[in-house]
Design an enzyme around this catalytic site. Structure first.
Site, PDB file in Angstrom:
ATOM      1  N   ALA A  13      16.981  48.846  32.848  1.00 47.30           N
ATOM      2  CA  ALA A  13      18.146  49.392  32.149  1.00 47.30           C
ATOM      3  C   ALA A  13      19.070  50.199  33.050  1.00 47.30           C
ATOM      4  O   ALA A  13      20.136  50.613  32.621  1.00 47.30           O
ATOM      5  CB  ALA A  13      17.672  50.264  30.983  1.00 47.30           C
ATOM      6  N   ASN A  59       7.479  51.561  35.804  1.00 43.98           N
ATOM      7  CA  ASN A  59       7.305  50.387  36.658  1.00 43.98           C
ATOM      8  C   ASN A  59       6.678  49.295  35.802  1.00 43.98           C
ATOM      9  O   ASN A  59       5.493  49.365  35.470  1.00 43.98           O
ATOM     10  CB  ASN A  59       6.401  50.729  37.845  1.00 43.98           C
ATOM     11  CG  ASN A  59       6.117  49.518  38.712  1.00 43.98           C
ATOM     12  OD1 ASN A  59       6.639  48.423  38.462  1.00 43.98           O
ATOM     13  ND2 ASN A  59       5.290  49.698  39.719  1.00 43.98           N
ATOM     14  N   SER A 139      16.035  32.531  34.325  1.00 39.40           N
ATOM     15  CA  SER A 139      17.150  32.226  35.223  1.00 39.40           C
ATOM     16  C   SER A 139      17.348  30.721  35.290  1.00 39.40           C
ATOM     17  O   SER A 139      16.379  29.951  35.192  1.00 39.40           O
ATOM     18  CB  SER A 139      16.840  32.744  36.634  1.00 39.40           C
ATOM     19  OG  SER A 139      17.780  32.231  37.552  1.00 39.40           O
ATOM     20  N   TYR A 151      10.460  33.432  42.945  1.00 36.56           N
ATOM     21  CA  TYR A 151      11.451  33.727  41.907  1.00 36.56           C
ATOM     22  C   TYR A 151      11.474  32.605  40.858  1.00 36.56           C
ATOM     23  O   TYR A 151      11.390  32.863  39.652  1.00 36.56           O
ATOM     24  CB  TYR A 151      12.829  33.919  42.537  1.00 36.56           C
ATOM     25  CG  TYR A 151      13.866  34.427  41.554  1.00 36.56           C
ATOM     26  CD1 TYR A 151      13.904  35.772  41.183  1.00 36.56           C
ATOM     27  CD2 TYR A 151      14.785  33.557  40.967  1.00 36.56           C
ATOM     28  CE1 TYR A 151      14.838  36.237  40.267  1.00 36.56           C
ATOM     29  CE2 TYR A 151      15.729  34.018  40.052  1.00 36.56           C
ATOM     30  CZ  TYR A 151      15.746  35.359  39.708  1.00 36.56           C
ATOM     31  OH  TYR A 151      16.678  35.813  38.788  1.00 36.56           O
ATOM     32  N   ALA A 153       9.196  30.328  40.234  1.00 40.97           N
ATOM     33  CA  ALA A 153       7.917  30.232  39.512  1.00 40.97           C
ATOM     34  C   ALA A 153       7.811  31.338  38.464  1.00 40.97           C
ATOM     35  O   ALA A 153       7.385  31.095  37.323  1.00 40.97           O
ATOM     36  CB  ALA A 153       6.755  30.325  40.503  1.00 40.97           C
TER      37      ALA A 153
HETATM   38  N1  LIG Z   1      22.500  38.491  38.238  1.00 37.70           N
HETATM   39  C1  LIG Z   1      22.268  37.186  38.153  1.00 37.70           C
HETATM   40  O1  LIG Z   1      23.060  36.361  38.628  1.00 37.70           O
HETATM   41  C2  LIG Z   1      21.039  36.682  37.422  1.00 37.70           C
HETATM   42  C3  LIG Z   1      20.973  35.315  37.101  1.00 37.70           C
HETATM   43  C4  LIG Z   1      19.874  34.842  36.401  1.00 37.70           C
HETATM   44  C5  LIG Z   1      18.872  35.713  36.022  1.00 37.70           C
HETATM   45  N2  LIG Z   1      18.944  37.034  36.366  1.00 37.70           N
HETATM   46  C6  LIG Z   1      17.869  37.916  35.907  1.00 37.70           C
HETATM   47  O2  LIG Z   1      18.434  38.828  35.001  1.00 37.70           O
HETATM   48  C7  LIG Z   1      17.719  40.071  35.019  1.00 37.70           C
HETATM   49  C8  LIG Z   1      18.684  41.209  35.277  1.00 37.70           C
HETATM   50  O3  LIG Z   1      19.303  40.973  36.525  1.00 37.70           O
HETATM   51  P1  LIG Z   1      20.448  41.913  37.112  1.00 37.70           P
HETATM   52  O4  LIG Z   1      21.374  41.017  37.844  1.00 37.70           O
HETATM   53  O5  LIG Z   1      20.937  42.825  36.071  1.00 37.70           O
HETATM   54  O6  LIG Z   1      19.572  42.717  38.213  1.00 37.70           O
HETATM   55  P2  LIG Z   1      19.854  44.094  38.955  1.00 37.70           P
HETATM   56  O7  LIG Z   1      19.171  44.018  40.267  1.00 37.70           O
HETATM   57  O8  LIG Z   1      21.307  44.418  38.944  1.00 37.70           O
HETATM   58  O9  LIG Z   1      19.077  45.160  38.027  1.00 37.70           O
HETATM   59  C9  LIG Z   1      17.681  45.086  37.886  1.00 37.70           C
HETATM   60  C10 LIG Z   1      17.155  46.423  37.404  1.00 37.70           C
HETATM   61  O10 LIG Z   1      15.722  46.296  37.310  1.00 37.70           O
HETATM   62  C11 LIG Z   1      15.137  47.474  37.831  1.00 37.70           C
HETATM   63  N3  LIG Z   1      13.775  47.204  38.298  1.00 37.70           N
HETATM   64  C12 LIG Z   1      13.400  46.534  39.417  1.00 37.70           C
HETATM   65  N4  LIG Z   1      12.064  46.535  39.529  1.00 37.70           N
HETATM   66  C13 LIG Z   1      11.579  47.198  38.454  1.00 37.70           C
HETATM   67  C14 LIG Z   1      10.274  47.539  38.021  1.00 37.70           C
HETATM   68  N5  LIG Z   1       9.182  47.195  38.734  1.00 37.70           N
HETATM   69  N6  LIG Z   1      10.130  48.221  36.862  1.00 37.70           N
HETATM   70  C15 LIG Z   1      11.228  48.602  36.147  1.00 37.70           C
HETATM   71  N7  LIG Z   1      12.486  48.319  36.527  1.00 37.70           N
HETATM   72  C16 LIG Z   1      12.659  47.630  37.666  1.00 37.70           C
HETATM   73  C17 LIG Z   1      16.065  47.904  38.956  1.00 37.70           C
HETATM   74  O11 LIG Z   1      15.880  49.274  39.297  1.00 37.70           O
HETATM   75  C18 LIG Z   1      17.431  47.591  38.357  1.00 37.70           C
HETATM   76  O12 LIG Z   1      17.938  48.698  37.637  1.00 37.70           O
HETATM   77  C19 LIG Z   1      16.667  39.913  36.124  1.00 37.70           C
HETATM   78  O13 LIG Z   1      15.443  39.559  35.518  1.00 37.70           O
HETATM   79  C20 LIG Z   1      17.201  38.767  36.971  1.00 37.70           C
HETATM   80  O14 LIG Z   1      16.179  38.082  37.632  1.00 37.70           O
HETATM   81  C21 LIG Z   1      20.005  37.541  37.057  1.00 37.70           C
END
Ligand SMILES: NC(=O)c1ccc[n+]([C@@H]2O[C@H](COP(=O)([O-])OP(=O)(O)OC[C@H]3O[C@@H](n4cnc5c(N)ncnc54)[C@H](O)[C@@H]3O)[C@@H](O)[C@H]2O)c1
Length: 244
Positions: A13, A59, A139, A151, A153
């Protein structure tokens, strides 16, 4: 959509999609729990929501941390109605050179973390009698294979997890679905070289990246009664770049 009195737990979040999801539900009247490994970012995500906001350092890959987070939610709000698993990490590794630690970390956060929050969230929903909704985040890379092995998988695993628990939790009135985003304008994408970014955008028929708020609106729909007969599904939000 009105989510007054609903308790919404969002992982990841602190930024990106998770932050947009907290904001969207908070503006719609929900009590919002921002869970993130980055405690300061989680606190900032709920700063505008006063008593309706709760920030938790969590976490998602650590079972004890996830249990403690849901215990804190139970204590503060008495239960949970909606869980959104947005926390995710990536790592750029060629398959043959993938370090064990990176495999464990990516699968640990993306898949095990989603499992742990689904399990603890559903336990609390059952306990408080909520006919709740869980929304997981996969994703497009899980379908195309265009991404590192851990990623892809882990994100394919999220789809299987969703289908299995959607069947099992249906009897409790809990629905579980997966959002499958295409490239989205978040900090996760910020480090990608411009050339790579441009070729990615070229592959998207709508000609642009997704905005985090567009993911939040789909999450809100899936959490709402309007989606009351939708469970176990993959919902693609990708501008037409792939079909599920
Ligand atoms: N941005 C894209 O293009 C995209 C595309 C497809 C899927 N996704 C997926 O969407 C989701 C959100 O992506 P985003 O782009 O907002 O990512 P982001 O990196 O901007 O934000 C991810 C957040 O997760 C938190 N985080 C990381 N490890 C953690 C842990 N162990 N415990 C708790 N929090 C943790 C981080 O601190 C960060 O605030 C992810 O699952 C990502 O794989 C993203």
């Amino acid at each position: 959509m009105d989510f007054a009195d609903k308790v919404v737990f969002v992982t990841g979040a602190g930024q990106g999609m998770g932050q947009a999801i907290v904001h969207h539900f908070g503006v719609a009247g929900a009590k919002v729990v921002a869970a993130d490994i980055n405690a300061d970012a989680a606190a900032a995500a709920v700063a505008g929501f006063d008593d309706r906001g709760l920030a938790l350092a969590c976490n998602v890959a650590d079972p004890a941390s996830v249990k403690a987070a849901f215990a804190a939610v139970a204590e503060r709000f008495g239960g949970v109605d909606i869980v959104v698993n947005s926390a995710g990490v990536g790592s750029v590794d060629a398959f043959l050179d993938t370090p064990d630690d990176n495999w464990m970390r990516v699968v640990g956060v993306n898949l095990t973390g989603t499992f742990l929050c689904c399990r603890e969230g559903a336990r609390l929903m059952r306990q408080c009698g909520a006919k709740g909704a869980i929304i997981n985040v996969s994703s497009t890379a899980a379908m195309s294979g265009e991404g590192p092995s851990h990623y892809c998988a882990s994100k394919a695993g999220v789809m299987g997890l969703t289908r299995s628990i959607a069947r099992e939790l249906a009897a409790s009135g809990i629905r579980v679905n997966t959002i499958v985003p295409g490239p989205t304008n978040t900090p996760m994408m910020a480090g990608i070289p411009d050339e790579w970014m441009q070729s990615m955008i070229k592959a998207i028929p709508l000609g642009r990246m997704c905005e985090p708020e567009e993911i939040a609106r789909v999450a809100a729909f899936l959490a709402s009664d309007d989606a009351g007969f939708i469970t176990g599904q993959n919902i693609a939000v990708n501008g037409g770049m792939a079909f599920i």
